[in-house]
Design an enzyme around this catalytic site. Structure first.
Site, PDB file in Angstrom:
ATOM      1  N   LYS A   8       0.832  -1.213   0.000  1.00 13.17           N
ATOM      2  CA  LYS A   8       0.000   0.000   0.000  1.00 13.17           C
ATOM      3  C   LYS A   8       0.864   1.260   0.000  1.00 13.17           C
ATOM      4  CE  LYS A   8      -1.447   1.454   4.203  1.00 13.17           C
ATOM      5  NZ  LYS A   8      -1.124   2.824   4.601  1.00 13.17           N
ATOM      6  N   ASN A   9       1.885   1.270   0.857  1.00  9.96           N
ATOM      7  CA  ASN A   9       2.665   2.501   1.013  1.00  9.96           C
ATOM      8  C   ASN A   9       3.636   2.750  -0.137  1.00  9.96           C
ATOM      9  OD1 ASN A   9       1.279   3.025   3.301  1.00  9.96           O
ATOM     10  ND2 ASN A   9       2.923   2.523   4.729  1.00  9.96           N
ATOM     11  N   CYS A  47      -4.761  13.085  13.671  1.00 11.16           N
ATOM     12  CA  CYS A  47      -4.516  11.707  13.274  1.00 11.16           C
ATOM     13  C   CYS A  47      -4.530  10.823  14.503  1.00 11.16           C
ATOM     14  CB  CYS A  47      -3.156  11.645  12.596  1.00 11.16           C
ATOM     15  SG  CYS A  47      -2.622   9.980  12.299  1.00 11.16           S
ATOM     16  N   ARG A 105       1.339  14.315  13.504  1.00  4.91           N
ATOM     17  CA  ARG A 105       1.700  14.144  12.100  1.00  4.91           C
ATOM     18  C   ARG A 105       1.608  15.417  11.258  1.00  4.91           C
ATOM     19  NH1 ARG A 105      -0.472   8.540   9.887  1.00  4.91           N
ATOM     20  NH2 ARG A 105       1.285   8.805   8.482  1.00  4.91           N
ATOM     21  N   ASP A 141       5.394   0.438  11.933  1.00  6.77           N
ATOM     22  CA  ASP A 141       4.179  -0.222  11.434  1.00  6.77           C
ATOM     23  C   ASP A 141       4.087  -1.692  11.864  1.00  6.77           C
ATOM     24  OD1 ASP A 141       3.403   2.125  10.268  1.00  6.77           O
ATOM     25  OD2 ASP A 141       4.038   1.585   8.246  1.00  6.77           O
ATOM     26  N   ARG A 199      -8.398  -0.588   5.263  1.00 10.56           N
ATOM     27  CA  ARG A 199      -7.601   0.470   4.638  1.00 10.56           C
ATOM     28  C   ARG A 199      -6.296  -0.076   4.083  1.00 10.56           C
ATOM     29  NH1 ARG A 199      -6.390   5.359   8.077  1.00 10.56           N
ATOM     30  NH2 ARG A 199      -5.423   5.741   6.084  1.00 10.56           N
TER      31      ARG A 199
HETATM   32  N1  EPU Z   1       6.918  14.610  10.591  1.00  8.04           N
HETATM   33  C1  EPU Z   1       7.012  15.952  10.863  1.00  8.04           C
HETATM   34  N2  EPU Z   1       6.782  16.839   9.841  1.00  8.04           N
HETATM   35  C2  EPU Z   1       6.481  16.428   8.564  1.00  8.04           C
HETATM   36  C3  EPU Z   1       6.395  15.049   8.296  1.00  8.04           C
HETATM   37  C4  EPU Z   1       6.619  14.157   9.333  1.00  8.04           C
HETATM   38  O1  EPU Z   1       7.282  16.345  11.985  1.00  8.04           O
HETATM   39  O2  EPU Z   1       6.300  17.284   7.704  1.00  8.04           O
HETATM   40  C5  EPU Z   1       7.148  13.636  11.677  1.00  8.04           C
HETATM   41  C6  EPU Z   1       5.913  12.785  11.981  1.00  8.04           C
HETATM   42  O3  EPU Z   1       5.031  13.439  12.857  1.00  8.04           O
HETATM   43  C7  EPU Z   1       6.524  11.536  12.582  1.00  8.04           C
HETATM   44  C8  EPU Z   1       7.844  11.406  11.821  1.00  8.04           C
HETATM   45  O4  EPU Z   1       8.096  12.693  11.246  1.00  8.04           O
HETATM   46  O5  EPU Z   1       6.802  11.742  13.928  1.00  8.04           O
HETATM   47  C9  EPU Z   1       7.842  10.402  10.700  1.00  8.04           C
HETATM   48  O6  EPU Z   1       6.698  10.554   9.887  1.00  8.04           O
HETATM   49  P1  EPU Z   1       6.709  10.244   8.338  1.00  8.04           P
HETATM   50  O7  EPU Z   1       6.513  11.519   7.588  1.00  8.04           O
HETATM   51  O8  EPU Z   1       7.891   9.410   7.995  1.00  8.04           O
HETATM   52  O9  EPU Z   1       5.391   9.385   8.185  1.00  8.04           O
HETATM   53  P2  EPU Z   1       4.464   9.379   6.907  1.00  8.04           P
HETATM   54  O10 EPU Z   1       5.307   9.572   5.723  1.00  8.04           O
HETATM   55  O11 EPU Z   1       3.317  10.287   7.122  1.00  8.04           O
HETATM   56  C10 EPU Z   1       4.654   6.833   6.350  1.00  8.04           C
HETATM   57  C11 EPU Z   1       3.709   5.683   6.215  1.00  8.04           C
HETATM   58  C12 EPU Z   1       3.204   5.290   7.594  1.00  8.04           C
HETATM   59  C13 EPU Z   1       4.404   4.923   8.460  1.00  8.04           C
HETATM   60  C14 EPU Z   1       5.400   6.087   8.508  1.00  8.04           C
HETATM   61  C15 EPU Z   1       6.662   5.780   9.271  1.00  8.04           C
HETATM   62  C16 EPU Z   1       2.779   6.023   4.014  1.00  8.04           C
HETATM   63  C17 EPU Z   1       1.603   6.360   3.185  1.00  8.04           C
HETATM   64  N3  EPU Z   1       2.608   6.057   5.352  1.00  8.04           N
HETATM   65  O12 EPU Z   1       3.907   7.897   6.929  1.00  8.04           O
HETATM   66  O13 EPU Z   1       2.388   4.150   7.418  1.00  8.04           O
HETATM   67  O14 EPU Z   1       3.994   4.610   9.762  1.00  8.04           O
HETATM   68  O15 EPU Z   1       5.763   6.473   7.162  1.00  8.04           O
HETATM   69  O16 EPU Z   1       7.317   4.685   8.726  1.00  8.04           O
HETATM   70  O17 EPU Z   1       3.837   5.701   3.498  1.00  8.04           O
HETATM   71  C18 EPU Z   1       0.671   2.643   7.989  1.00  8.04           C
HETATM   72  O18 EPU Z   1       0.852   2.080   6.892  1.00  8.04           O
HETATM   73  O19 EPU Z   1      -0.041   2.145   8.895  1.00  8.04           O
HETATM   74  C19 EPU Z   1       1.291   3.938   8.233  1.00  8.04           C
HETATM   75  C20 EPU Z   1       0.842   4.769   9.170  1.00  8.04           C
END
Ligand code: EPU
Length: 449
Positions: free
Chosen positions: A55-56, A135, A140, A323, A415
């Protein structure tokens, strides 16, 4: 029918301007939002499960199709609700390409919608994307996406809950992420492919999903080096073209089934997976006493020993994935000794703990740490899913619990897990879906990835 047409019907085809996605079939209909699972524990999982596409990895790949007006054909797309949401989002924008907008109604249900910001801005020169809002697993924010786009020359305003971004043409720049972000790295990488000149991004996420996206973008004509390391270089090009790409297997789905097999004392083979993406999990499970044999595209897990507790700390890839933290917690309830689970990525990702406690687990949460004392027998209860991975941990717990567990709000699971109940049933689990059919026009619950 031409061979191309047959392919289009088999695989999602996404075109930036006229977006067209064909799904063969889908088992998720919006009126089944209140489905529950009824699971009777105690059966070992024996047999073989084919792992679905990630998915991701599929979500950014679909967003990448916005970077070109030629067809992008994506294979191995999982049939899960988040993919449908993204399809709806792309279709909604395809109809309004002169006004590229990702509306709140769609973005609020899935944070990954932010992934359209970079591609829209790069190709259309402007984008209007709803802010995702709160969230279930933490605050996030998306500040790193915004700061990065500003470094590429975008003007960004945040008004009325929307991010309004514009740029005549993005220009290459030097971005050092304050913090490692997976979708932030992906969003900026997509934006930079069409920027003028070179972009260097440092402190990038190294997840396999980032590498897969770079592979797709490269097939589309992008010039990218370094994906999978902390530093990614992108030489902007004027135009990208269509491509065909097979999405990598879902490492988290594979890991979830591995833990389910271990706990039920099963003997399970996973096919169409990539164990090289699961190094940290495999190593940790071996530390707990699990037998795992891995080849290049399959794994077999058997549980010959008593499980012993081991601590985990979630980290960015290649560390232990956040995850898989919830599923690992279910395992820790059945291991001898005490496991300390430290969640480093998200601040509020322990909601499964209280439900596991209701099933008999001994877990104490202290801030970012959960202390799990095993081994405690689990007994059935009525439990509620709160987010995708929390739900997976409850399914696992229910598979070993004594009696019949009823899991409410399984739309969270839909999801990100493709037909999980059918896959589990196929290897001996007693699980069934019961539906409370809602009227067709019922409002979708607000859930966020
Ligand atoms: N963060 C910030 N600012 C930003 C972006 C992120 O502070 O602009 C922080 C977040 O709050 C968090 C950390 O950075 O504390 C890491 O977040 P990240 O941006 O890496 O998460 P994401 O890209 O929103 C993806 C996956 C998630 C997975 C995380 C971490 C996708 C669509 N989602 O989320 O997947 O947990 O990386 O590996 O790729 C899931 O599949 O259940 C899921 C939540």
């Amino acid at each position: 029918m031409t061979p191309d047409r047959v392919d289009e019907l088999k695989n999602p085809v996404v075109r930036g301007r006229t977006i067209r996605i064909n799904f063969n079939r889908t088992h998720i209909s919006p009126e089944r939002l209140m489905d529950k699972f009824v699971i009777r524990g105690g059966n070992p999982l024996v047999g073989s499960i084919r792992v679905s596409g990630a998915k991701n990895a599929a979500l950014p790949a679909m967003a990448a199709a916005l970077l070109t007006d030629e067809p992008v054909i994506l294979e191995n797309i999982p049939d899960v609700r988040d993919i449908q949401t993204e399809r709806n989002l792309l279709v909604s924008m395809g109809a309004e390409v002169e006004n590229p907008e990702a509306a709140y109604e769609l973005v609020k249900t899935m944070r990954a919608s932010t992934l359209v910001l970079g591609p829209l801005l790069a190709r259309m020169g402007r984008a209007r994307v709803s802010q995702p809002g709160g969230c279930a697993i933490g605050a996030r924010p998306i500040d790193l996406h915004i700061k990065g786009l500003e470094r590429l020359g975008a003007s960004i305003r945040q008004e009325h809950g929307y991010i309004e971004a514009s740029a005549d043409r993005l220009r290459g720049g030097h971005i050092i992420f304050d913090k490692i972000t997976v979708t932030g790295t992906e969003d900026l990488m997509m934006a930079a492919t069409l920027a003028q000149g070179e972009t260097i991004m440092e402190n990038c996420a190294r997840e396999p999903e980032v590498v897969d996206l770079a592979a797709l973008l490269t097939k589309m004509g992008a010039k990218i080096t370094g994906a999978g390391t902390h530093t990614i270089q992108i030489q902007g090009v004027d135009k990208l073209h269509g491509a065909r790409h097979r999405i990598i297997p879902d490492r988290i789905e594979a890991g979830t089934f591995v833990i389910a097999a271990v706990l039920t004392g099963g003997d399970l083979s996973l096919t169409n997976c990539d164990p090289s993406h699961l190094g940290a999990l495999i190593q940790k499970l071996q530390e707990c006493g699990v037998n795992i044999r891995a080849s290049t595209d399959s794994m077999r897990v058997t549980n010959g020993h008593r499980l012993v507790a081991a601590d985990i700390v979630t980290e960015e890839y290649p560390g232990f994935p956040t995850d898989m933290q919830a599923q690992y917690m279910a395992l820790a309830t059945q291991a001898e000794g005490t496991a300390i689970i430290t969640e480093n990525i998200f601040e509020n990702r322990f909601m499964h703990a209280q439900e596991l406690v209701r099933m008999g687990a001994n877990i104490r949460v202290e801030g970012r740490r959960a202390i799990v004392r095993g081994r405690t027998p689990l007994s059935s209860a009525a439990v509620q899913c709160s987010d995708l991975r929390a739900s997976a941990s409850l399914v696992i717990a229910a598979l070993v619990a004594d009696g019949e567990t009823i899991l409410d709000r399984v739309y969270h699971i839909d999801r990100g897990y493709e037909r999980i109940e059918e896959k589990l049933k196929g290897v001996g689990a007693q699980i069934r879906r019961i539906g409370e059919i809602l009227p067709k026009r019922a409002a979708a619950p607000s859930v966020v990835a």
